[in-house]
Enzyme design. Structure first.
Site, mmCIF file in Angstrom:
data_model
loop_
_atom_site.group_PDB
_atom_site.id
_atom_site.type_symbol
_atom_site.label_atom_id
_atom_site.label_comp_id
_atom_site.label_asym_id
_atom_site.label_seq_id
_atom_site.Cartn_x
_atom_site.Cartn_y
_atom_site.Cartn_z
ATOM 1 N N ASN A 106 34.354 41.384 33.180
ATOM 2 C CA ASN A 106 34.345 40.051 32.550
ATOM 3 C C ASN A 106 35.684 39.328 32.711
ATOM 4 O OD1 ASN A 106 36.031 41.408 30.812
ATOM 5 N ND2 ASN A 106 34.883 40.980 28.955
ATOM 6 N N HIS B 55 38.688 40.519 31.781
ATOM 7 C CA HIS B 55 39.738 40.825 30.805
ATOM 8 C C HIS B 55 40.866 41.636 31.442
ATOM 9 C CE1 HIS B 55 37.908 44.880 29.150
ATOM 10 N NE2 HIS B 55 38.562 45.055 30.273
HETATM 11 P P1 PGA Z 1 37.945 50.300 34.627
HETATM 12 O O1 PGA Z 1 38.273 49.252 33.497
HETATM 13 O O2 PGA Z 1 39.252 50.646 35.255
HETATM 14 O O3 PGA Z 1 37.352 51.484 33.899
HETATM 15 O O4 PGA Z 1 37.011 49.640 35.572
HETATM 16 C C1 PGA Z 1 39.125 48.193 33.767
HETATM 17 C C2 PGA Z 1 39.280 47.361 32.533
HETATM 18 O O5 PGA Z 1 38.340 47.273 31.742
HETATM 19 O O6 PGA Z 1 40.357 46.763 32.360
#
Ligand code: PGA
Length: 240
Positions: A136, A138
Site C-alpha cells: 500500500n 507505507h
Molecule cells: P515485507 O514488508 O518486507 O514483508 O514485504 C515491507 C513493509 O511492509 O514495509
C-alpha cells in the site's frame, strides 16, 4: 531517486549488504536505521555471512529500528525485537547497548517516541536508513491517508497492513492493531536511504511510486524530496 535494478532478490540483498558494510568500513561508528519484514532478510543473512568470514565488523555500529508493534512484549516471537535478534543481532558482534528498538510494552507511548527521537539526534542522526515498502506504499508503519505524521508516533495499522502481515501470526495468535513507528520526518532526516523492493507483489506500488506524484496516499512518495535515496529493486518488482 536513483534506481538500481538487480537481476533477482539475491543480487539485491547482496548489493544492499555490501553498501552497508562499505559504510561500516568508512565509518565504524556509523548509525544504521533498520527494517523488518521479508524484504531485508536476505540482506541480513549476507551481513551475518560477511561477519562470520571476517569481512564485516559491527562492534561500534549503532542501530535504530523503524517500528515495533503495540502492544507486544519483546520476547513475543512476532515482535520486531525477536525478529531482529533472530535474523541479525544474535549473529553478529553488535553491542546490546548500541541497539535501539521502540518498546512495544511502554506505558507512555508519547514519552517513548519522544525519547527515541532525541536519542537518534544525540547519536548524530541516522547515516543509512534501510526501508522496505508495503504493497500500500507505507514505509515503516506510516500508512496512506489524508495526512502523515513527521515524528515517531503511535499509530493504527491499516486494514491492508493487517492483512499483509497476518501471515506472520499463527492461527489463534492475536495480531496487534497498533504500532510505534518513526515518522516520515524521522525517516527523511537520514543522510542516505536505501529503499528495497523485491518480488511481483511490489510491482504495482513501485509503478505508482515511479510514475506518480508526491502524495500522502503513497507515503513512500515522500522519499522523492530527499536528495540521497536509492531504490534497489529486483526485476520481478520493476514495472516494464
Ligand atoms: P515485507 O514488508 O518486507 O514483508 O514485504 C515491507 C513493509 O511492509 O514495509
Amino acid at each position: 531517486m536513483k534506481l538500481v535494478l538487480c537481476e533477482d532478490y539475491e543480487e539485491m540483498s547482496l548489493k544492499a549488504a555490501e553498501e552497508t558494510v562499505n559504510l561500516t568500513k568508512a565509518n565504524p561508528h556509523c548509525v544504521l536505521g533498520l527494517a523488518t519484514g521479508s524484504t531485508p532478510m536476505g540482506m541480513y543473512k549476507i551481513l551475518t555471512r560477511m561477519y562470520r568470514e571476517g569481512r564485516a565488523d559491527f562492534s561500534r555500529v549503532k542501530t535504530f529500528n523503524l517500528d515495533e508493534y503495540y502492544p507486544i512484549s519483546q520476547d513475543n516471537p512476532q515482535s520486531y525485537h525477536s525478529f531482529m535478534d533472530k535474523n541479525l543481532f544474535s549473529q553478529i558482534n553488535i553491542k546490546k547497548e548500541n541497539i535501539h528498538i521502540l518498546d512495544g510494552m511502554c506505558k507512555n507511548a508519547e514519552e517513548e517516541c519522544k525519547n527515541f527521537e532525541q536519542l537518534i539526534e544525540k547519536t548524530g542522526g541516522i547515516d543509512l536508513q534501510i526501508l522496505g515498502i508495503g504493497t500500500n506504499g507505507h514505509i515503516g508503519f506510516n500508512e496512506p491517508g489524508e495526512y502523515l505524521i513527521p515524528q515517531t508516533h503511535l499509530t493504527y495499522l491499516s486494514q491492508s497492513t493487517l492483512n499483509a502481515n497476518s501471515r506472520f501470526f499463527k492461527e489463534g495468535e492475536e495480531m496487534p492493531k497498533q504500532a510505534l513507528t518513526m515518522g516520515i520526518g524521522t525517516i527523511l532526516k537520514a543522510k542516505k536511504i536505501l529503499l528495497l523492493a523485491g518480488g511481483m507483489s511490489k510491482r504495482d506500488i513501485i509503478k505508482q511510486l515511479l510514475g506518480g506524484e508526491i502524495t500522502t496516499h503513497i507515503p513512500a512518495s515522500m522519499l522523492k524530496v530527499h536528495k540521497d535515496v536509492v531504490l534497489m529493486c529486483d526485476r520481478a518488482a520493476y514495472p516494464d
